[in-house]
Structure formats: C-alpha cells, structure tokens
Design a protein around this motif. Structure first.
Motif, mmCIF file in Angstrom:
data_model
loop_
_atom_site.group_PDB
_atom_site.id
_atom_site.type_symbol
_atom_site.label_atom_id
_atom_site.label_comp_id
_atom_site.label_asym_id
_atom_site.label_seq_id
_atom_site.Cartn_x
_atom_site.Cartn_y
_atom_site.Cartn_z
ATOM 1 N N PHE A 67 0.861 -1.185 0.000
ATOM 2 C CA PHE A 67 0.000 0.000 0.000
ATOM 3 C C PHE A 67 0.892 1.228 0.000
ATOM 4 C CE2 PHE A 67 -1.979 3.497 2.289
ATOM 5 C CZ PHE A 67 -3.186 3.627 1.607
ATOM 6 N N LEU A 68 0.567 2.190 -0.864
ATOM 7 C CA LEU A 68 1.291 3.458 -0.904
ATOM 8 C C LEU A 68 0.403 4.563 -0.359
ATOM 9 C CD1 LEU A 68 2.969 3.335 -4.451
ATOM 10 C CD2 LEU A 68 3.800 2.397 -2.281
ATOM 11 N N GLY A 69 0.922 5.335 0.560
ATOM 12 C CA GLY A 69 0.173 6.434 1.145
ATOM 13 C C GLY A 69 1.082 7.292 2.006
ATOM 14 N N ASP A 70 0.650 8.496 2.281
ATOM 15 C CA ASP A 70 1.438 9.435 3.081
ATOM 16 C C ASP A 70 1.123 9.216 4.557
ATOM 17 O OD1 ASP A 70 2.806 11.539 4.187
ATOM 18 O OD2 ASP A 70 1.561 13.110 3.297
ATOM 19 N N PHE A 71 2.070 8.666 5.290
ATOM 20 C CA PHE A 71 1.902 8.443 6.723
ATOM 21 C C PHE A 71 2.552 9.539 7.565
ATOM 22 C CE2 PHE A 71 1.538 4.195 4.878
ATOM 23 C CZ PHE A 71 0.418 3.698 5.528
ATOM 24 N N THR A 72 3.435 10.334 6.972
ATOM 25 C CA THR A 72 4.233 11.292 7.733
ATOM 26 C C THR A 72 3.761 12.727 7.596
ATOM 27 O OG1 THR A 72 5.777 11.560 5.894
ATOM 28 C CG2 THR A 72 6.265 9.829 7.505
ATOM 29 N N LEU A 80 3.850 0.679 2.661
ATOM 30 C CA LEU A 80 3.441 -0.296 3.676
ATOM 31 C C LEU A 80 3.442 -1.675 3.040
ATOM 32 C CD1 LEU A 80 2.090 -1.435 6.264
ATOM 33 C CD2 LEU A 80 -0.099 -0.591 5.377
ATOM 34 N N ILE A 81 4.193 -2.594 3.628
ATOM 35 C CA ILE A 81 4.184 -3.988 3.194
ATOM 36 C C ILE A 81 3.735 -4.853 4.354
ATOM 37 C CG2 ILE A 81 6.688 -4.112 3.631
ATOM 38 C CD1 ILE A 81 6.795 -6.438 1.628
ATOM 39 N N ASP A 94 4.878 -6.686 9.399
ATOM 40 C CA ASP A 94 4.522 -5.443 8.727
ATOM 41 C C ASP A 94 5.655 -4.431 8.822
ATOM 42 O OD1 ASP A 94 1.425 -6.008 8.486
ATOM 43 O OD2 ASP A 94 1.968 -6.433 10.565
ATOM 44 N N TYR A 95 5.864 -3.718 7.720
ATOM 45 C CA TYR A 95 6.896 -2.683 7.671
ATOM 46 C C TYR A 95 6.369 -1.473 6.906
ATOM 47 C CZ TYR A 95 9.755 -6.802 8.646
ATOM 48 O OH TYR A 95 10.248 -7.958 9.193
ATOM 49 N N ILE A 96 6.775 -0.298 7.339
ATOM 50 C CA ILE A 96 6.518 0.931 6.584
ATOM 51 C C ILE A 96 7.863 1.590 6.306
ATOM 52 C CG2 ILE A 96 5.434 3.212 6.566
ATOM 53 C CD1 ILE A 96 3.269 2.132 8.385
ATOM 54 N N GLU A 103 16.222 7.596 -0.602
ATOM 55 C CA GLU A 103 16.867 7.070 0.595
ATOM 56 C C GLU A 103 15.850 6.273 1.399
ATOM 57 O OE1 GLU A 103 18.748 10.119 2.846
ATOM 58 O OE2 GLU A 103 20.037 10.779 1.202
ATOM 59 N N ALA A 104 16.116 4.984 1.576
ATOM 60 C CA ALA A 104 15.197 4.121 2.307
ATOM 61 C C ALA A 104 15.319 4.365 3.816
ATOM 62 C CB ALA A 104 15.491 2.660 1.994
ATOM 63 N N ARG A 105 14.177 4.534 4.454
ATOM 64 C CA ARG A 105 14.138 4.751 5.906
ATOM 65 C C ARG A 105 12.992 3.930 6.481
ATOM 66 N NH1 ARG A 105 12.201 10.327 8.841
ATOM 67 N NH2 ARG A 105 12.498 9.658 11.017
ATOM 68 N N LEU A 106 13.301 3.081 7.446
ATOM 69 C CA LEU A 106 12.287 2.251 8.079
ATOM 70 C C LEU A 106 11.529 3.072 9.122
ATOM 71 C CD1 LEU A 106 11.013 -0.557 8.469
ATOM 72 C CD2 LEU A 106 12.829 -1.038 10.138
ATOM 73 N N LEU A 107 10.218 3.204 8.931
ATOM 74 C CA LEU A 107 9.382 3.981 9.846
ATOM 75 C C LEU A 107 8.647 3.109 10.855
ATOM 76 C CD1 LEU A 107 7.686 6.444 7.300
ATOM 77 C CD2 LEU A 107 9.882 6.696 8.471
#
Length: 232
Positions: A67-72, A80-81, A94-96, A103-107
């Motif tokens: 899922f793609l969406g703005d969480f920040t 979101l996977i 689950d990971y966001i 630049e990949a950043r784990l949220l």
C-alpha cells in the motif's frame, strides 16, 4: 522446482520527484508449497529506471500486500508492506518505509511494536477477565457471563469462583491497516491484536491500537478493546 519472481507490485511516486515509480516484492517458492521465501522489497525509479532492493528482516510468509500512502504528512507516498505468516491467529509481519530522495528509511517494524506493546490477561472471580495494557497502563474488563455454561463450568465453581488461576494472552499484530481518519490525505494505522483465553481459538476480543506519526516515530493515539456479542 524453485519458482522465483515478483509476487506483488504497485505504482506511485515514492521518492518525491512527481514521476510514478514501481514498488514490488520479489521472492521464491518451491513448486509444491505456497509459502514464499527470501522476500525483498524493490523500487524502480520511474525517471531513471534504476532499481533498489531493500532487505526485509522477516522475509518468509504468504502472499504479501503493498500500500502506498502518506503516513508522515510530507506529501509523499510511503510504502506499507504486510506479510501474512500463516500461523494461527492470522499474524502478520509489517513494515513501513519512506523512500524520499531515494533514501530508504524504516518507519515501522511490527516486531519492534510487538515487543513494546505488552499485556496481562487474567481471569477473575464472577466471570470476568481483566486485560492490562502495560504500554499505556490501561485496564479493560470483559464479562464472560454469557458464554456457554460448559466453558464456564470448567473455569468457575457454582458460586462463580475460579477453580484455579487462569491466564490468557494477547497475540502479536494480526492486521495492520491504513486509515485516513481526518480526511486530510495523511494516514494513521490501526494495529489489531487478538486476545486469547484458555487456548488460542478461545478468542475473547481484539485490542485496537491507532498509531500516528509524531515526526519521529509512530505513537499510540488511541486504544480500545472490541468484544464479540452472543446470540440468543
């Protein structure tokens, strides 16, 4: 025979250049089983065609969802996977990730969440079960009096007293869902956790944690407990 390839994909701008990118998950499975192994998150830059691979800590499970969406609130899609584990209780890994400026950043990491959100589930006299959420020091009370008499008789005597101490537990995340509560195109997440009683299939209810990005991490915004009704 081993079969490998893309097992999920979605398109959208995730690096902020306004050009749609391709976000996908690769993995492999043996031809006679449905479980997918060695899942990796991939992002193909829509402008350059360059692909980046992001390893996943827990990378084995069943058909993942993206899922793609703005969480920040930055106005750029995050990723979101969610990977079903196939275990009882429907638990997921689950990971966001943010991929702003490539630049990949784990949220969000469900394992970190599960370690932080701990509970105590304790049966009490008079057909009650108390759930203590240690994260926010909040208590809930479930009334079991409408449950099947055979179930209750195994736990309580005729006066409603416990025959012996009984404890249950709360599962790790069994579903992580994005919801835009404020209709402002910024998503919060709901993390569901099932409450088990005397055995795993003895589901007493579900803890529902609403998490919101505070600029640094996802924090608990709201928590409640949902229970199932009885027919008749």
């Amino acid at each position: 025979m081993r079969v490998s390839g893309v097992v999920a994909s979605v398109t959208g701008d995730v690096n902020g250049d306004k050009i749609p990118d391709i976000v996908y998950v690769t993995g492999y499975r043996e031809s006679d089983v449905s479980i997918i192994q060695n899942m990796t998150l991939g992002i193909r830059d829509g402008a350059t065609g360059v692909s980046v691979s992001i390893p996943l800590k827990e990378n084995m499970g069943y058909d993942p969802t993206l899922f793609l969406g703005d969480f920040t609130g930055y106005g750029i899609n995050d990723i979101l996977i969610s990977i079903p584990t196939g275990g009882s209780g429907g638990m997921t890994n689950d990971y966001i990730f943010s991929f702003v400026n490539n630049e990949a950043r784990l949220l969000f990491d469900s394992e970190v969440f599960n370690q932080a959100y701990q509970y105590e589930v304790t049966y009490q006299d008079n057909y009650k079960v108390e759930i203590l959420s240690k994260r926010n020091n909040t208590r809930y009370l479930i009334d079991l009096s409408l449950r099947d008499p055979g179930y209750l008789n195994e736990i309580y005597d005729t006066n409603g007293k416990l025959r012996s101490p009984v404890s249950g537990w709360v599962d790790p995340i069994s579903g992580l869902y994005p919801i835009d509560f404020a209709f402002d195109d910024v998503y919060e997440i709901i993390a569901y956790q099932q409450i088990a009683g005397t055995y795993h299939a003895d589901t007493l209810g579900t803890i529902q944690n609403r998490l919101k990005w505070n600029g640094y991490m996802f924090v608990l915004d709201y928590q409640d407990l949902a229970i199932y009704g009885s027919q008749g």
